[in-house]
Design a protein around this motif. Sequence first.
Motif, PDB file in Angstrom:
ATOM      1  N   CYS A  12       1.418  -4.647   4.793  1.00 47.46           N
ATOM      2  CA  CYS A  12       1.067  -3.547   3.897  1.00 47.46           C
ATOM      3  C   CYS A  12       1.916  -2.347   4.289  1.00 47.46           C
ATOM      4  O   CYS A  12       2.031  -2.033   5.470  1.00 47.46           O
ATOM      5  CB  CYS A  12      -0.421  -3.225   4.042  1.00 47.46           C
ATOM      6  SG  CYS A  12      -0.927  -1.819   3.046  1.00 47.46           S
ATOM      7  N   ARG A  14       1.369   0.698   3.592  1.00 46.59           N
ATOM      8  CA  ARG A  14       0.599   1.926   3.813  1.00 46.59           C
ATOM      9  C   ARG A  14       0.183   2.015   5.271  1.00 46.59           C
ATOM     10  O   ARG A  14       0.287   1.057   6.002  1.00 46.59           O
ATOM     11  CB  ARG A  14      -0.589   1.944   2.863  1.00 46.59           C
ATOM     12  CG  ARG A  14      -0.066   1.907   1.442  1.00 46.59           C
ATOM     13  CD  ARG A  14      -1.092   1.769   0.400  1.00 46.59           C
ATOM     14  NE  ARG A  14      -0.431   1.448  -0.849  1.00 46.59           N
ATOM     15  CZ  ARG A  14       0.064   2.357  -1.681  1.00 46.59           C
ATOM     16  NH1 ARG A  14      -0.053   3.629  -1.428  1.00 46.59           N
ATOM     17  NH2 ARG A  14       0.672   1.977  -2.785  1.00 46.59           N
ATOM     18  N   CYS A  16      -2.912   3.360   6.824  1.00 47.80           N
ATOM     19  CA  CYS A  16      -4.256   3.905   7.055  1.00 47.80           C
ATOM     20  C   CYS A  16      -4.563   3.790   8.549  1.00 47.80           C
ATOM     21  O   CYS A  16      -4.395   2.720   9.136  1.00 47.80           O
ATOM     22  CB  CYS A  16      -5.278   3.135   6.227  1.00 47.80           C
ATOM     23  SG  CYS A  16      -4.877   3.119   4.473  1.00 47.80           S
ATOM     24  N   PHE A  18      -7.124   3.639  10.433  1.00 50.87           N
ATOM     25  CA  PHE A  18      -8.200   2.805  10.987  1.00 50.87           C
ATOM     26  C   PHE A  18      -7.910   1.318  10.822  1.00 50.87           C
ATOM     27  O   PHE A  18      -8.615   0.482  11.358  1.00 50.87           O
ATOM     28  CB  PHE A  18      -9.527   3.123  10.272  1.00 50.87           C
ATOM     29  CG  PHE A  18      -9.453   2.862   8.782  1.00 50.87           C
ATOM     30  CD1 PHE A  18      -9.685   1.600   8.275  1.00 50.87           C
ATOM     31  CD2 PHE A  18      -9.104   3.874   7.904  1.00 50.87           C
ATOM     32  CE1 PHE A  18      -9.591   1.350   6.912  1.00 50.87           C
ATOM     33  CE2 PHE A  18      -9.011   3.643   6.541  1.00 50.87           C
ATOM     34  CZ  PHE A  18      -9.246   2.373   6.048  1.00 50.87           C
ATOM     35  N   CYS A  19      -6.867   0.982  10.062  1.00 52.60           N
ATOM     36  CA  CYS A  19      -6.718  -0.395   9.566  1.00 52.60           C
ATOM     37  C   CYS A  19      -5.919  -1.283  10.515  1.00 52.60           C
ATOM     38  O   CYS A  19      -4.751  -1.028  10.793  1.00 52.60           O
ATOM     39  CB  CYS A  19      -6.053  -0.369   8.197  1.00 52.60           C
ATOM     40  SG  CYS A  19      -5.775  -2.019   7.535  1.00 52.60           S
ATOM     41  N   GLY A  22      -3.232  -3.720   8.550  1.00 61.72           N
ATOM     42  CA  GLY A  22      -1.978  -3.050   8.210  1.00 61.72           C
ATOM     43  C   GLY A  22      -0.989  -3.054   9.371  1.00 61.72           C
ATOM     44  O   GLY A  22       0.219  -2.949   9.173  1.00 61.72           O
ATOM     45  N   LEU A  57      -2.421  -8.004   0.926  1.00 58.10           N
ATOM     46  CA  LEU A  57      -3.246  -6.843   1.259  1.00 58.10           C
ATOM     47  C   LEU A  57      -3.209  -5.810   0.142  1.00 58.10           C
ATOM     48  O   LEU A  57      -4.160  -5.076  -0.086  1.00 58.10           O
ATOM     49  CB  LEU A  57      -2.767  -6.207   2.574  1.00 58.10           C
ATOM     50  CG  LEU A  57      -3.084  -6.993   3.849  1.00 58.10           C
ATOM     51  CD1 LEU A  57      -2.393  -6.369   5.048  1.00 58.10           C
ATOM     52  CD2 LEU A  57      -4.580  -7.075   4.087  1.00 58.10           C
ATOM     53  N   LYS A 126      -5.187   7.931   4.242  1.00 55.77           N
ATOM     54  CA  LYS A 126      -5.352   7.033   3.087  1.00 55.77           C
ATOM     55  C   LYS A 126      -4.600   7.634   1.915  1.00 55.77           C
ATOM     56  O   LYS A 126      -4.880   8.755   1.496  1.00 55.77           O
ATOM     57  CB  LYS A 126      -6.841   6.892   2.754  1.00 55.77           C
ATOM     58  CG  LYS A 126      -7.124   5.956   1.608  1.00 55.77           C
ATOM     59  CD  LYS A 126      -7.436   4.562   2.081  1.00 55.77           C
ATOM     60  CE  LYS A 126      -7.551   3.591   0.924  1.00 55.77           C
ATOM     61  NZ  LYS A 126      -7.829   2.244   1.338  1.00 55.77           N
TER      62      LYS A 126
END
Length: 312
Positions: A12, A14, A16, A18-19, A22, A57, A126
């Motif tokens: 992914c 992006r 984020c 917390f992820c 990713g 994702l 995000k």
Amino acid sequence: HDRMQLEVMRGCRRRCRFCQAGVVYRPNRERSVEKLISLVKRLYENTGYDEVSLISLSSGDHSRIMQIISSLKDVFKDKGISISLPSLRAEDLVTRFPLEITTGRRTTLTFAPEVGSEKMRKIINKDISLKALKECAYQAFKNGWRRIKLYFMIGLPQEDHSDLDAIVNLAKEISDVKIKIDGRSAKINASVSVFVPKPHTQFERAAMLPIEEIKKRQRYIREKSIGSKVKFSFHDARMCYIEAVLSRGNRRSCACIYNAWKMGCKFDGWSDHFNYDVWMTAFKEAGVEPDYYASREHGLEEVLPWEFIEVK
Ligand code: SF4
């Protein structure tokens, strides 16, 4: 699921904070249009399914996703095959993709803003515009979607009560956009998870909130939403706590898991099988203090048990 499933890309783009997915699925790798079309043809010939699901994702981030969809439509135009993209971001679903190809039935549309305030959106990084979300909800209701499901997360670093208010307000505002269309608010289901710090993420050293504080914030949200058409549901704080202990565990965690299994713990992700007290006994017998792993901020000087695993 009774359909063809095809991974269009892994990873992914992006970020984020917390992820974990990713991070651990980096780097981002896309399958070519040609490869995907040939795989779908083979899947179709071998299974006869009439739906193909393009998974990843975040499928809308594939650099040639529009070409993939139009090629699939060309190839299967007389065969009645439907194409679905379950991991599309809601904004993409409403603004970039023709609704008829994303799903046959417009029942529930899912948005995952995770947070309600601009402050928290920046903290978790995000990439979503909360203002645009409301516009998306409006377009979705106008185009025949009946329900919207929202995903939020509480307990993130630096969250305070104003951020909880913002979650409730955002959900209510999304519910109320339907008033402009037919004079009635929409029924909204909002699922609220709990932040669990995960290895390799930017929040890997953050503390998880104590169970009692999580429950307090859950009650606060529930009370604030009384009288609205938003129905909040919450993850089990105690289950999330066990998840945090195991997520940030070290080699001593093995004995905990083994003890818990010997005491009958199985399928613990299902609430009717989950027994918090047994897990606490398992930790105790292994000499493990669970708060040490879950509820403590790990200092920058501290060597983390997972540091030797290369994922970046
Ligand atoms: S939360 Fe979703 S969009 Fe964000 S990094 Fe993870 S997979 Fe990507």
